[in-house]
Design an enzyme around this catalytic site. Structure first.
Site, mmCIF file in Angstrom:
data_model
loop_
_atom_site.group_PDB
_atom_site.id
_atom_site.type_symbol
_atom_site.label_atom_id
_atom_site.label_comp_id
_atom_site.label_asym_id
_atom_site.label_seq_id
_atom_site.Cartn_x
_atom_site.Cartn_y
_atom_site.Cartn_z
ATOM 1 N N LYS A 1 34.107 -39.592 87.163
ATOM 2 C CA LYS A 1 32.993 -39.615 86.208
ATOM 3 C C LYS A 1 31.725 -39.080 86.864
ATOM 4 C CE LYS A 1 34.345 -43.716 83.524
ATOM 5 N NZ LYS A 1 34.426 -43.052 82.215
ATOM 6 N N ARG B 1 44.362 -47.056 78.609
ATOM 7 C CA ARG B 1 45.569 -46.974 77.780
ATOM 8 C C ARG B 1 46.836 -47.055 78.633
ATOM 9 N NH1 ARG B 1 43.600 -41.352 75.295
ATOM 10 N NH2 ARG B 1 41.622 -42.405 75.665
HETATM 11 N N1 BES Z 1 36.033 -47.020 80.409
HETATM 12 C C1 BES Z 1 35.957 -45.755 79.764
HETATM 13 C C2 BES Z 1 35.365 -45.843 78.358
HETATM 14 C C3 BES Z 1 33.939 -46.271 78.232
HETATM 15 C C4 BES Z 1 32.943 -45.328 78.134
HETATM 16 C C5 BES Z 1 33.604 -47.589 78.152
HETATM 17 C C6 BES Z 1 31.636 -45.694 77.983
HETATM 18 C C7 BES Z 1 32.284 -47.973 78.011
HETATM 19 C C8 BES Z 1 31.307 -47.023 77.914
HETATM 20 C C9 BES Z 1 37.348 -45.133 79.644
HETATM 21 O O1 BES Z 1 38.243 -45.469 80.632
HETATM 22 C C10 BES Z 1 37.169 -43.657 79.670
HETATM 23 O O2 BES Z 1 36.687 -43.163 80.648
HETATM 24 N N2 BES Z 1 37.550 -42.999 78.593
HETATM 25 C C11 BES Z 1 37.413 -41.600 78.478
HETATM 26 C C12 BES Z 1 38.654 -41.084 77.805
HETATM 27 C C13 BES Z 1 38.790 -39.604 77.829
HETATM 28 C C14 BES Z 1 39.014 -39.112 79.255
HETATM 29 C C15 BES Z 1 39.949 -39.226 76.950
HETATM 30 C C16 BES Z 1 36.173 -41.317 77.623
HETATM 31 O O3 BES Z 1 35.884 -42.084 76.728
HETATM 32 O O4 BES Z 1 35.493 -40.342 77.914
HETATM 33 ZN ZN ZN Z 2 38.123 -44.217 82.330
#
Ligand code: BES
Ligand code: ZN
Ligand code: ZN
Length: 497
Positions: free
Chosen positions: A267, A341
């Site tokens: 990230k 997931r």
């Molecule tokens: N933990 C994150 C989602 C999240 C984002 C929670 C902002 C709280 C605040 C999750 O694991 C994630 O990173 N999801 C990605 C999925 C994508 C790579 C398909 C996302 O939401 O960008």
């Molecule tokens: Zn994530």
């Protein structure tokens, strides 16, 4: 906060008065209020200095009749239990050192549900996460005590309602404590140890921890793939309440990523600290188990929490890996940041196969896309059963925790199952509908029960709490940080009360 319910008119500490908009004098409410304070209150009301706008507060000091805090309820015609809960929370939020630590609340209403909701709001809002603050003499962390004045005939009903609300608030606060805990101290096995220590308080709960080696042996490929890149290894923690009961029972499943760096699909740095809340789903499950145990719920409930830390390292999974999950189904991992997931695939499968699940509900801070769709105001809610989805939506509305119905469409399922080399893929074809594709992915791991034509998927709902578990600035019951959302929704759904 200690809340007591009493039929007397005595006022201890600061008097708290909930006031409707347009009130120009306190009539029925004024029993027991010293004349000088009563006159001061009536003056600010009649002169329109305090208008009673919802959640506004005014502090009155300086007479020899003691101190008061007026709390606005807004228009009487619009008032619901939610109005009262928010007003109670607003009173505690507005508390300053000058108010002291003792309160007495006088109500103009005799509606016990409204009074109990006000007390509930006070208790929910009476929360600080100061574990890591060094104390100094100026710190005012006195335990608050509140006396609720009511009719003699309502003391018993209100006393029971307040006791129950206090027990449930304890579960909400536990969830917040877990969510707020910094990720250097909150890692998978630390969560497991907290669960084991917690279980010792109750004779009707058990906690089982499936550690890393066992998870590998059992074939929990999703949990293992996400957690293996961290020195702090993953685990699954299973909570059972009233395990001696037989028959179908709820099974709750939580996403418990104690820190989500994204893994190799790392990230960006800004706000990455917020990814400590990525175990909010598991905190919801743990908090709900505590609330249910504390109110003395006597039927069986199981909670499964999937704990892992998502780190980049030489042992981490890579984009392109194909993993085999507990279900036997394979996943092409196209983005290691879509890790929630993966751990849930094992948790959901276990929930539906190892237990006699009446229904499964999972909680997960799953997607940024859900925050884009619903902001911090409502949880995304998906289900394979429309009636069940409505029951959860209603339970949320009843307690003031919104969960908004979202679509579980075949097109999204198709998108998540068209990997060229595996049964499923953990990333959609594009970025659109990201919260829906995530839900459609999870559905692939909810087992069916029954044989042949009778086979039917276990009733299941998915709650994406990415926006509601933290950062909910308009949630009156919380100051900042983890919200502890949906512990109360689940208690409502499961107990029907
Ligand atoms: N933990 C994150 C989602 C999240 C984002 C929670 C902002 C709280 C605040 C999750 O694991 C994630 O990173 N999801 C990605 C999925 C994508 C790579 C398909 C996302 O939401 O960008
Ligand atoms: Zn994530
Ligand atoms: Zn995550």
């Amino acid at each position: 906060m200690q809340v007591t319910v009493s039929s007397g008119n005595n006022i201890y500490g600061t008097l708290v008065l909930p006031i409707f908009e347009g009130t120009d004098t306190i009539g029925a409410t004024n029993e027991g209020i010293p004349n000088s304070l009563n006159a001061q209150i009536n003056r600010v009301l009649s002169e329109g200095d305090f208008k009673g706008k919802a959640n506004s507060t005014m502090t009155l000091l300086g007479t020899d009749g003691g101190k008061a805090m007026l709390v606005g309820l807004g228009k009487e015609a619009d008032a619901t239990v939610h109005t009262y809960r928010d007003a109670g929370a607003s009173a505690v939020a507005a508390r300053k050192k000058v108010h002291g630590s003792e309160f007495t609340v006088n109500f103009s209403t005799k509606d016990t549900a409204a009074i109990a909701a006000f007390a509930e709001g006070m208790m929910l809002r009476d929360y600080d996460y100061d574990e890591y603050k060094s104390k100094d003499d100026d710190d005012d962390d006195a335990d608050l005590s509140t006396r609720i004045n009511c009719n003699e005939s309502d003391v018993e009903t209100l006393g029971a309602a307040v006791e129950r609300a206090a027990a449930i608030a304890g579960g909400v606060h536990l969830s917040r404590d877990l969510g707020n805990c910094p990720p250097n101290d909150m890692y998978p096995m630390a969560f497991a140890e907290k669960a084991e220590a917690w279980a010792k308080q109750y004779s009707n709960v058990t906690v089982e921890v499936i550690e890393y080696e066992a998870a590998k042996r059992l074939g929990m490929g999703g949990l293992v793939a996400v957690g293996m890149g961290s020195a702090r290894k993953p685990c699954m923690v299973i909570f059972t309440l009233n395990g001696d009961q037989s028959g179908p029972h709820p099974v709750l499943v939580g996403k418990g990523i104690t820190f989500d760096t994204g893994g190799i699909s790392i990230k960006p740095s800004p706000s990455m600290d917020e990814m400590k809340y990525d175990m909010g789903g598991s905190a919801t499950v743990f908090g709900t188990m505590e609330a249910l145990a504390a109110i003395g719920y006597d039927k069986k409930v199981v909670g499964i929490t999937c704990m892992a830390e998502n780190m980049p390292s030489s042992n981490a999974q890579r984009p392109g890996d194909v993993i085999t999950t507990l279900s036997g189904k394979t996943i092409e991992v196209l983005n290691t940041d879509a890790e929630g997931r993966l751990v849930l695939s094992d948790g959901l499968w276990k929930a539906g196969t190892d237990f006699d699940a009446e229904y499964i509900v999972d909680f997960a801070t799953l997607t940024g896309a859900c925050v884009v769709a619903l902001g911090h105001e409502a949880t995304g809610l998906w289900s394979n059963d429309d009636d069940f989805r409505t029951r959860i939506h209603d339970a949320g509305n009843d307690v003031g925790e919104l969960a908004w119905p979202m679509p579980l469409l075949p097109a999204f399922e198709k998108e998540m199952t068209d990997s060229k080399i595996a049964d499923t893929r953990n990333l959609g074809a594009g970025r659109w509908g990201g919260a829906n594709t995530a839900a459609a992915f999870l559905k692939q791991f909810v087992p069916e029960k029954g044989e042949g034509d009778d086979a039917k998927q276990v009733t299941w709902a998915h709650m994406d709490i990415a926006g509601t578990y933290w950062g909910a600035k308009t949630n009156k019951t919380v100051g900042h940080g983890a919200t502890g959302v949906h512990v109360r929704t689940m208690v409502r759904l499961i107990t029907g009360e």
